[in-house]
Design a protein around this motif. Structure first.
Motif, PDB file in Angstrom:
ATOM      1  N   GLY A   1      -7.185  -4.074   5.878  1.00  0.00           N
ATOM      2  CA  GLY A   1      -7.916  -3.774   4.651  1.00  0.00           C
ATOM      3  C   GLY A   1      -7.696  -2.337   4.196  1.00  0.00           C
ATOM      4  O   GLY A   1      -6.930  -1.577   4.781  1.00  0.00           O
ATOM      5  N   ARG A   2      -8.397  -1.984   3.143  1.00  0.00           N
ATOM      6  CA  ARG A   2      -8.348  -0.629   2.622  1.00  0.00           C
ATOM      7  C   ARG A   2      -8.867   0.358   3.665  1.00  0.00           C
ATOM      8  O   ARG A   2      -8.339   1.454   3.827  1.00  0.00           O
TER       9      ARG A   2
ATOM     10  N   TRP B   1       0.821  -1.229   0.000  1.00  0.00           N
ATOM     11  CA  TRP B   1       0.000   0.000   0.000  1.00  0.00           C
ATOM     12  C   TRP B   1       0.848   1.269   0.000  1.00  0.00           C
ATOM     13  O   TRP B   1       0.376   2.341  -0.433  1.00  0.00           O
TER      14      TRP B   1
ATOM     15  N   THR C   1      -6.209  -8.228   4.671  1.00  0.00           N
ATOM     16  CA  THR C   1      -7.042  -7.490   3.716  1.00  0.00           C
ATOM     17  C   THR C   1      -8.435  -7.202   4.264  1.00  0.00           C
ATOM     18  O   THR C   1      -9.201  -6.468   3.647  1.00  0.00           O
ATOM     19  N   SER C   2      -8.767  -7.810   5.405  1.00  0.00           N
ATOM     20  CA  SER C   2     -10.137  -7.747   5.909  1.00  0.00           C
ATOM     21  C   SER C   2     -10.244  -6.789   7.088  1.00  0.00           C
ATOM     22  O   SER C   2      -9.631  -7.015   8.129  1.00  0.00           O
TER      23      SER C   2
END
Lengths: 304, 486
Positions: free
Chosen positions: B475-476, B135, B459-460
């Motif tokens: 996550g994002r 990221w 990612t979660s």
């Protein structure tokens, strides 16, 4: 005392994780930027291209079925192994592209970092391009990108390593497998990259590298029924030279099976020659990854 | 039928090189605390003293924040994002390389079974760094709406993050905090839990091996006062805390009126809801995993079992059968399922709350597992005849204690599940997909697991509703906690 005679390498194809010569038995002379003989490279045939598609198809289930995290680890591993062969790549690139040693080293740096960049996209592309869709009804509705399948890639003609990595890494990052036609006149860095891929946990068949005449092999791949997408980056000729490949015709051939096509940059239509972009520029997001992915939308009812 | 006994299968301690004492990791080196106090850290499975660890005071916290600020201004915020990412990739790789050492040390200091530290904590911590490494140079595509942007259109970091983490997943919680902070361009001062500082101190050595610039990561060990000094420090731009709801409330009060950004990941009292059509064997395994994983020292543990009335008797029977098979004991034994309770204090709390369960009329059943003589242990325990009003149905026990209640209809299950001030997680067990989604829409919890439990992935996004805190980690969405708002 006589100087030791060096042992020269035979540059071969990389197909299905192995390094065969062309089944045709053909080879062609590769020269450095000043026209001096460097080596004979294998000249891939239609049969080699078809074998490579078979290998890519066979590898697709495993590679696309691996977790995105796993694919990211493997791509990062490619960068690690390339770093260990930095000097060798710099030498190959300097010879192929006629760069100074310092410029060649910078190109290799960028190529390694490009693998790292795409390693990071593997498990993020679905988060950036996927969506939970608020449909007007009692349904769960989710769209996610999935790899398209086997991609035929015409690698850039001028940028023999950085350009090559810039088009191959996004294909495999997304989970597709590929058959790559290396730069016709500068094919040797691609062969060395094959040697790196073979020792980097990339399963055999995920990336297949062919050296040879782009105009000869490209039509077979464009019209191949088991090729799902086509990247025409390598249709742009070397600077100052005429195009040997008509990318419009290749796109038309691809239309028979609705193969997805990524057009080369730099010209309004295929009647003008395409122009190879500056690959040192950082990619504008995951565009190339998504170009080789399909969107799948899943519906499921909600209810007691 | 013959019974086969397990032979002892202890993991070797030889892989761990413990120092007799540790200082504070500030500005890239270990330093002695200004006021010179220290505390002992103990192996909860044996009560053996493992090491002496420095207790950071206000002056030490100030020194660490200054080091973080200097590193932020001079190095970290000026570095190209791709290079920042490459440091995180390095750290991820070293975490993988030294995985066994970290796992053994975690089990020694925390008491959790080696099977969990080796297969869950350490790989997930490495994965967290790996994910966030990617990221670092892709924040422009992360959809961080409302972020302040730099001239290149990339979301800006906040500055110095003060992070306080709990003792239940010491290394993993460090990863959840440090990885996103660094990826987004912040520097950190991290305060590990009082009883589990050792893997954080080993992480300091990993930062050294990765050639991470000095001051980017600072680790100040200590207890509550150290954490309070960090949270209250005026030059901290961001506070991230994982721990109890009580402390979370205090921190929210401390930060109130400042411009510090705050995320809190607090307690929970998750409902694990079992319908009569659930695949019973998998469900029983899931219930066991949901509450006895990590001795129940899990904020999202499935501590309230809601079973549909028609199958309640069968589920409880099978559950008892399964619980009787659990192997409680030496955390370093590879066959151990349930390890030691992390501290004497926590053991006391679990014991007291279970006693309240008895006093209020719930029916206690204890798994007949032999317990070691030394150390802090609590047998896997199940309470039936529990009503939603009982203390053990309302308060977070943070131990291997399961409260069983029943329901008749999906709506009743939703009502009972949501009758709690917490809202961290929930579980649903049914073969009917549409019912899973219907339930998930109605459960007021930040994470809902269906036909599984206690699943984590970098990612979660993870985090709670209501008094389980605010903000998400992973996550994002987790990136948002570490970028400046426009």
């Amino acid at each position: 005392m006589a100087a030791r005679l060096d042992v020269r390498k035979t540059y071969k194809l990389y197909v299905g994780g192995k390094f065969p010569r062309s089944e045709s038995g053909r080879s062609y002379e590769v020269t450095d930027a000043k026209g001096r003989f460097v080596a004979n490279a294998a000249m891939a045939s239609r049969k080699d291209a078809r074998d490579a598609v078979l290998a890519a198809r066979a590898a697709f289930a495993g590679w696309s079925g691996a977790t995105a995290y796993n694919r990211g680890q493997v791509l990062y591993r490619v960068a690690e192994v390339m770093e260990g062969r930095h000097a060798q790549f710099a030498e190959e690139v300097a010879r192929a592209e006629g760069l100074t040693a310092a410029k060649a080293r910078a190109v290799v740096d960028a190529a390694i970092d490009r693998w790292v960049w795409y390693a990071g996209w593997t498990d993020k592309v679905a988060q950036v391009a996927g969506a939970a869709n608020p449909v007007a009804g009692p349904y769960f509705n989710l769209s996610v990108p999935e790899p398209t399948g086997v991609v035929a890639v015409l690698a850039p003609q001028a940028s023999s390593l950085l350009g090559l990595v810039s088009v191959v890494a996004p294909v495999v990052a997304g989970g597709s497998t590929c058959v790559v036609l290396a730069s016709e006149r500068r094919p040797l860095p691609a062969v060395v990259l094959g040697e790196v891929l073979a020792t980097s946990d990339v399963p055999g068949g995920v990336v297949n590298l062919l050296t040879g005449v782009t105009a000869e092999s490209a039509p077979w791949l464009a019209s191949h029924e088991d090729v799902d997408a086509l990247d025409l980056a390598g249709a742009a000729p070397l600077p100052g030279e005429d195009a040997t490949v008509d990318w419009g015709a290749l796109e038309a051939a691809a239309a028979a099976t609705l193969t997805r096509v990524v057009r080369p940059a730099g010209s309004a239509t295929s009647e003008e020659p395409a122009v190879e972009p500056d690959w040192t520029v950082l990619p504008d997001g995951p565009r190339r990854v998504l170009a080789f992915m399909e969107t799948k939308t899943v519906w499921h009812p909600k209810g007691r | 039928m013959p019974t086969f006994e397990y032979a002892p299968a202890p993991e070797s301690r030889a892989v761990v090189d413990l120092q007799p004492s540790y200082g504070l990791f500030i500005g890239g080196e270990f330093v002695d605390p200004v006021d010179g106090t220290s505390m002992k850290t103990v192996n909860p499975a044996t009560e053996e003293v493992l090491s002496e660890v420095a207790v950071g005071g206000a002056a030490d916290v100030d020194r660490a924040v200054k080091a973080a600020r200097r590193a932020y201004e001079r190095t970290w915020s000026r570095m190209p994002a791709a290079e920042r990412g490459k440091y995180l990739f390095r750290i991820a790789r070293i975490l993988q390389e030294r995985g066994r050492e970290l796992a053994v040390l975690e089990s020694l200091d925390n008491g959790k079974p080696i099977r969990e530290s080796r297969d869950v904590d350490v790989p997930l911590a490495a994965a967290h760094f790996f994910y966030h490494a990617g990221w670092a140079d892709k924040l422009a595509w992360a959809g961080l709406h409302g972020a302040a942007l730099g001239p290149d259109g990339v979301p800006l970091p906040l500055g110095v993050a003060g992070q306080v983490i709990p003792w239940n997943f010491p290394l993993l919680m460090l990863a959840w905090k440090v990885a996103p902070a660094l990826a987004t361009g912040n520097t950190v001062v991290l305060k590990p839990a009082e009883t589990t500082p050792l893997t954080a101190l080993l992480f300091a050595d990993i930062c050294r091996q990765a050639d991470l610039p000095p001051g980017v990561v600072n680790i100040v060990t200590g207890a509550g006062a150290t954490g309070a000094a960090l949270v209250g420090h005026p030059d901290v731009d961001k506070v991230a805390f994982t721990g109890s709801t009580a402390v979370g409330r205090e921190i929210a009060r401390t930060v109130a009126g400042s411009r510090k950004k705050l995320t809190l990941e607090l307690g929970g009292k998750a409902a694990n809801i079992v319908f009569d059509d659930a695949a019973i064997d998998e469900t029983v395994e899931g219930i066991v995993d949901g509450i006895f994983f990590n001795q129940g020292h899990v904020c999202c543990a499935g501590s309230r079992l809601l079973v549909q009335e028609t199958i309640a008797e069968e589920v409880v029977g099978r559950l008892q059968q399964r619980m009787a098979q659990l192997r409680v004991g030496d955390p370093l034994d590879k066959n151990t399922d349930v390890g030691a309770v992390n501290s004497a204090e926590q053991l006391q709390r679990i014991t007291d709350l279970a006693a309240v369960g008895d006093a209020e009329g719930a029916q206690r059943w204890t798994a007949p597992c032999p317990l070691p003589e030394n150390g802090f242990w609590f047998s896997p325990t199940l309470f039936t005849n529990v009503s939603p009003a009982h203390t053990i149905a309302r308060d977070e026990i943070f131990g291997p204690v399961l409260s069983v209640m029943t329901f008749r209809t999906p709506s009743e299950a939703v009502t009972k599940a949501n009758t709690t001030p917490y809202g961290l997680s929930a579980g649903i067990w049914t073969e009917k997909g549409s019912r899973i989604l219907w339930m998930a829409d109605r459960l007021r919890a930040g994470v809902v697991w269906a036909n599984t439990f206690n699943r984590f992935d970098p990612t979660s996004p993870f985090g709670g509703y209501k008094e389980s805190g605010y903000g998400r980690e992973g996550g994002r969405h987790g990136l948002a906690a570490y970028v400046k708002e426009a």
